[in-house]
Design a protein around this motif. Structure first.
Motif, PDB file in Angstrom:
ATOM      1  N   GLU A  63       0.829  -1.212   0.000  1.00 18.52           N
ATOM      2  CA  GLU A  63       0.000   0.000   0.000  1.00 18.52           C
ATOM      3  C   GLU A  63       0.860   1.257   0.000  1.00 18.52           C
ATOM      4  OE1 GLU A  63      -2.575  -0.513   3.393  1.00 18.52           O
ATOM      5  OE2 GLU A  63      -3.486  -2.282   2.461  1.00 18.52           O
ATOM      6  N   LEU A  64       1.946   1.226   0.747  1.00 20.43           N
ATOM      7  CA  LEU A  64       2.859   2.371   0.774  1.00 20.43           C
ATOM      8  C   LEU A  64       3.423   2.634  -0.627  1.00 20.43           C
ATOM      9  CD1 LEU A  64       5.527   3.205   3.368  1.00 20.43           C
ATOM     10  CD2 LEU A  64       6.238   2.987   1.012  1.00 20.43           C
ATOM     11  N   CYS A  65       3.853   1.571  -1.307  1.00 21.56           N
ATOM     12  CA  CYS A  65       4.404   1.724  -2.664  1.00 21.56           C
ATOM     13  C   CYS A  65       3.346   2.276  -3.610  1.00 21.56           C
ATOM     14  CB  CYS A  65       4.935   0.390  -3.185  1.00 21.56           C
ATOM     15  SG  CYS A  65       6.385  -0.167  -2.296  1.00 21.56           S
ATOM     16  N   ALA A  66       2.112   1.800  -3.490  1.00 21.87           N
ATOM     17  CA  ALA A  66       1.038   2.280  -4.358  1.00 21.87           C
ATOM     18  C   ALA A  66       0.746   3.751  -4.083  1.00 21.87           C
ATOM     19  CB  ALA A  66      -0.213   1.432  -4.156  1.00 21.87           C
ATOM     20  N   SER A  67       0.652   4.131  -2.821  1.00 21.04           N
ATOM     21  CA  SER A  67       0.304   5.523  -2.512  1.00 21.04           C
ATOM     22  C   SER A  67       1.445   6.472  -2.845  1.00 21.04           C
ATOM     23  CB  SER A  67      -0.138   5.671  -1.051  1.00 21.04           C
ATOM     24  OG  SER A  67       0.936   5.408  -0.190  1.00 21.04           O
ATOM     25  N   GLY A  90       3.586   5.841  -5.343  1.00 16.78           N
ATOM     26  CA  GLY A  90       3.904   5.676  -6.762  1.00 16.78           C
ATOM     27  C   GLY A  90       5.253   5.029  -7.017  1.00 16.78           C
ATOM     28  N   ILE A  91       5.669   4.137  -6.121  1.00 16.10           N
ATOM     29  CA  ILE A  91       6.977   3.468  -6.270  1.00 16.10           C
ATOM     30  C   ILE A  91       6.786   2.149  -7.019  1.00 16.10           C
ATOM     31  CG2 ILE A  91       8.924   2.429  -5.032  1.00 16.10           C
ATOM     32  CD1 ILE A  91       8.311   4.457  -2.742  1.00 16.10           C
ATOM     33  N   THR A  92       7.417   2.040  -8.194  1.00 15.13           N
ATOM     34  CA  THR A  92       7.276   0.829  -9.012  1.00 15.13           C
ATOM     35  C   THR A  92       8.612   0.124  -9.244  1.00 15.13           C
ATOM     36  OG1 THR A  92       7.462   2.134 -11.025  1.00 15.13           O
ATOM     37  CG2 THR A  92       5.239   1.713 -10.196  1.00 15.13           C
ATOM     38  N   GLY A 143      13.818  -7.224   0.170  1.00 10.56           N
ATOM     39  CA  GLY A 143      13.009  -7.513  -0.998  1.00 10.56           C
ATOM     40  C   GLY A 143      13.144  -6.445  -2.056  1.00 10.56           C
ATOM     41  N   ASN A 144      12.413  -6.655  -3.139  1.00  7.22           N
ATOM     42  CA  ASN A 144      12.427  -5.681  -4.224  1.00  7.22           C
ATOM     43  C   ASN A 144      11.005  -5.279  -4.580  1.00  7.22           C
ATOM     44  OD1 ASN A 144      11.485  -7.635  -6.296  1.00  7.22           O
ATOM     45  ND2 ASN A 144      13.480  -8.587  -5.899  1.00  7.22           N
ATOM     46  N   ILE A 145      10.929  -4.182  -5.311  1.00  6.02           N
ATOM     47  CA  ILE A 145       9.641  -3.632  -5.729  1.00  6.02           C
ATOM     48  C   ILE A 145       9.659  -3.531  -7.250  1.00  6.02           C
ATOM     49  CG2 ILE A 145       8.086  -1.638  -5.578  1.00  6.02           C
ATOM     50  CD1 ILE A 145       9.951  -1.028  -2.923  1.00  6.02           C
ATOM     51  N   SER A 146       8.660  -4.124  -7.878  1.00  6.84           N
ATOM     52  CA  SER A 146       8.537  -4.034  -9.332  1.00  6.84           C
ATOM     53  C   SER A 146       7.048  -3.960  -9.653  1.00  6.84           C
ATOM     54  CB  SER A 146       9.234  -5.223 -10.006  1.00  6.84           C
ATOM     55  OG  SER A 146       8.664  -6.444  -9.564  1.00  6.84           O
ATOM     56  N   LEU A 147       6.686  -4.244 -10.895  1.00  5.73           N
ATOM     57  CA  LEU A 147       5.289  -4.166 -11.305  1.00  5.73           C
ATOM     58  C   LEU A 147       4.750  -5.553 -11.597  1.00  5.73           C
ATOM     59  CD1 LEU A 147       4.831  -1.242 -13.875  1.00  5.73           C
ATOM     60  CD2 LEU A 147       3.754  -1.452 -11.632  1.00  5.73           C
ATOM     61  N   LYS A 148       3.527  -5.793 -11.155  1.00  4.64           N
ATOM     62  CA  LYS A 148       2.821  -7.015 -11.534  1.00  4.64           C
ATOM     63  C   LYS A 148       1.374  -6.613 -11.811  1.00  4.64           C
ATOM     64  CE  LYS A 148       1.771 -11.708 -10.114  1.00  4.64           C
ATOM     65  NZ  LYS A 148       1.695 -12.630  -8.986  1.00  4.64           N
ATOM     66  N   PRO A 161       2.271  -1.874  -8.184  1.00  2.00           N
ATOM     67  CA  PRO A 161       3.491  -2.179  -7.440  1.00  2.00           C
ATOM     68  C   PRO A 161       3.364  -3.537  -6.739  1.00  2.00           C
ATOM     69  CG  PRO A 161       2.757   0.045  -6.945  1.00  2.00           C
ATOM     70  CD  PRO A 161       1.665  -0.604  -7.747  1.00  2.00           C
ATOM     71  N   PHE A 162       4.444  -4.295  -6.821  1.00  5.20           N
ATOM     72  CA  PHE A 162       4.473  -5.642  -6.242  1.00  5.20           C
ATOM     73  C   PHE A 162       5.743  -5.771  -5.410  1.00  5.20           C
ATOM     74  CE2 PHE A 162       5.592 -10.158  -6.397  1.00  5.20           C
ATOM     75  CZ  PHE A 162       4.399 -10.746  -6.003  1.00  5.20           C
ATOM     76  N   VAL A 163       5.567  -6.125  -4.145  1.00  5.72           N
ATOM     77  CA  VAL A 163       6.704  -6.309  -3.244  1.00  5.72           C
ATOM     78  C   VAL A 163       7.013  -7.801  -3.160  1.00  5.72           C
ATOM     79  CG1 VAL A 163       7.524  -6.056  -0.865  1.00  5.72           C
ATOM     80  CG2 VAL A 163       6.094  -4.261  -1.890  1.00  5.72           C
ATOM     81  N   HIS A 164       8.235  -8.157  -3.527  1.00  5.84           N
ATOM     82  CA  HIS A 164       8.710  -9.535  -3.387  1.00  5.84           C
ATOM     83  C   HIS A 164       9.781  -9.523  -2.311  1.00  5.84           C
ATOM     84  CE1 HIS A 164      11.087 -13.163  -5.168  1.00  5.84           C
ATOM     85  NE2 HIS A 164      10.381 -13.509  -4.122  1.00  5.84           N
TER      86      HIS A 164
END
Ligand code: ZN
Length: 143
Positions: free
Chosen positions: A29-33, A35-37, A78-83, A87-90
């Motif tokens: 949710e933090l990444c989405a709000s 805008g971190i992709t 972990g890393n943050i990318s797009l799915k 934003p998707f946190v792995h």
């Protein structure tokens, strides 16, 4: 041959996950709000329960491990990318119990935070998008 690119650090966000919050969901949710992709995450702290996964390479399915006990987050990265355009946190997590014994795996939803301090770092560069990978059955970065 590895597929990679150079990335530049844009900014770092440092904070804590809410008491009883879901570790994976709050970071996503933090990444989405924000805008971190593209980026990375690290954290330390403690959980009151955890759900981690082990990817079985034969069945190509995640085996979930539910841990209903208090544990320290001794390592979390972990890393943050797009799915699917979001934003998707792995992330993988290492947890220790009151004897110091550790258990770890792929972070799943259902990991409840007691206290957790995180650092999220945003990168600039081509966004990595996840898609189905035939070789592994996983959702990996596609070119
Ligand atoms: Zn994983």
């Amino acid at each position: 041959m590895a597929d990679y690119q150079q990335v530049q650090s844009v900014r770092r966000l440092m904070g804590r996950i809410s008491f009883r919050g879901d570790l994976l969901n709050e970071l996503t949710e933090l990444c989405a709000s924000e805008g971190i992709t593209l980026g990375r995450v690290e954290a330390i702290g403690a959980v009151s329960r955890a759900q981690i996964g082990f990817y079985n390479q034969q069945t190509r399915k995640y085996q979930n491990l539910v841990l209903e006990k208090e544990m320290e987050i001794t390592s979390f990265s972990g890393n943050i990318s797009l799915k699917d355009g979001k934003p998707f946190v792995h992330a993988h997590i290492l947890l220790s119990d009151d004897t110091g014994a550790t258990v770890g795996g792929h972070l799943m939803e259902g990991t409840q935070v007691f206290a957790c301090e995180f650092i999220v770092e945003e990168f600039s560069g081509r966004t990595f998008e996840r898609g189905f990978d035939e070789d592994t059955g996983l959702s990996l970065w596609i070119k």
